[in-house]
Design a protein around this motif. Structure first.
Motif, PDB file in Angstrom:
ATOM      1  N   UNK A  66       0.824  -1.198   0.000  1.00 48.84           N
ATOM      2  CA  UNK A  66       0.000   0.000   0.000  1.00 48.84           C
ATOM      3  C   UNK A  66       0.869   1.264   0.000  1.00 48.84           C
ATOM      4  N   UNK A  67       0.260   2.362  -0.430  1.00 50.81           N
ATOM      5  CA  UNK A  67       0.901   3.672  -0.406  1.00 50.81           C
ATOM      6  C   UNK A  67      -0.174   4.754  -0.414  1.00 50.81           C
ATOM      7  N   UNK A  68       0.209   5.923   0.017  1.00 57.22           N
ATOM      8  CA  UNK A  68      -0.683   7.086   0.058  1.00 57.22           C
ATOM      9  C   UNK A  68      -0.184   8.102  -0.965  1.00 57.22           C
ATOM     10  N   UNK A  69      -1.095   8.645  -1.762  1.00 62.17           N
ATOM     11  CA  UNK A  69      -0.735   9.740  -2.657  1.00 62.17           C
ATOM     12  C   UNK A  69      -1.535  10.980  -2.260  1.00 62.17           C
ATOM     13  N   UNK A  70      -1.027  12.151  -2.637  1.00 59.08           N
ATOM     14  CA  UNK A  70      -1.684  13.412  -2.285  1.00 59.08           C
ATOM     15  C   UNK A  70      -1.206  14.501  -3.231  1.00 59.08           C
ATOM     16  N   UNK A  71      -1.886  15.632  -3.174  1.00 56.50           N
ATOM     17  CA  UNK A  71      -1.516  16.818  -3.953  1.00 56.50           C
ATOM     18  C   UNK A  71      -0.951  17.853  -2.988  1.00 56.50           C
ATOM     19  N   UNK A  72       0.091  18.556  -3.439  1.00 55.31           N
ATOM     20  CA  UNK A  72       0.739  19.548  -2.595  1.00 55.31           C
ATOM     21  C   UNK A  72       1.131  20.746  -3.472  1.00 55.31           C
ATOM     22  N   UNK A  73       0.977  21.936  -2.918  1.00 55.81           N
ATOM     23  CA  UNK A  73       1.287  23.158  -3.667  1.00 55.81           C
ATOM     24  C   UNK A  73       2.771  23.211  -4.014  1.00 55.81           C
ATOM     25  N   UNK A  89       7.000  14.728  -6.665  1.00 52.77           N
ATOM     26  CA  UNK A  89       7.273  15.034  -8.066  1.00 52.77           C
ATOM     27  C   UNK A  89       6.328  16.161  -8.453  1.00 52.77           C
ATOM     28  N   UNK A  90       6.832  17.397  -8.446  1.00 55.66           N
ATOM     29  CA  UNK A  90       5.988  18.549  -8.742  1.00 55.66           C
ATOM     30  C   UNK A  90       4.940  18.739  -7.663  1.00 55.66           C
ATOM     31  N   UNK A  94       3.889  11.176  -2.552  1.00 55.26           N
ATOM     32  CA  UNK A  94       3.606   9.783  -2.199  1.00 55.26           C
ATOM     33  C   UNK A  94       4.236   9.475  -0.851  1.00 55.26           C
ATOM     34  N   UNK A  95       3.491   8.790  -0.004  1.00 54.10           N
ATOM     35  CA  UNK A  95       4.038   8.264   1.245  1.00 54.10           C
ATOM     36  C   UNK A  95       4.135   6.752   1.079  1.00 54.10           C
TER      37      UNK A  95
END
Length: 139
Positions: A66-73, A89-90, A94-95
């Motif tokens: 498993x892994x966690x993805x997210x959006x970041x400024x 990446x931009x 990902x955690x």
């Protein structure tokens, strides 16, 4: 009726009843498969934030890979992480869980996250567990 044929006929009737019982209770295609769940909490103290993602294994089998993805400024920084490694990446992050969290046993949970800041203040959003959206909770 010949009493020697009665046990054979009874066996045939019982066998037919068993087949009927099995065919009358098929598994429903609409029943969703059990899946782990996640809750993402972003504690905000502008311009900083602390993110905690709790992954719960609500299935009957261990959860791995498993892994966690997210959006970041783009202007956000990540100052540290816990329970895993954060890569970026931009505007996507990902955690990946630490070695002790790579397998979550049935009924277990893992907490991962990171802290940082952003000016202008824009906390991370869009958390997913292997592509499935997490429930969000904020303070």
């Amino acid at each position: 009726m010949d009493r020697h044929r009665l046990p054979l006929r009874l066996a045939c009737v019982l066998a037919s009843a068993a087949v009927i019982a099995v065919t009358q209770t098929p598994a429903s295609a609409a029943d969703p498969a059990p899946a782990p769940s996640c809750v993402a909490q972003v504690i905000q103290f502008a311009p900083g934030y602390q993110t905690v993602v709790t992954v719960r294994n609500t299935t009957a089998v261990p959860v791995t890979g498993w892994h966690i993805t997210f959006q970041i400024a783009a202007t956000a920084t990540i100052a540290g992480s816990f329970g895993g490694t954060v890569t970026r990446a931009g505007s996507s992050g990902t955690i990946t869980p630490a070695v002790w969290f790579t397998t979550i046993q049935p009924g277990g949970q893992a907490n991962v996250g990171f802290g940082g800041s952003a000016v202008p203040f824009t906390p991370p959003t869009g958390f997913t567990l292997n592509g499935t959206p997490c429930t969000t909770s904020g303070w």
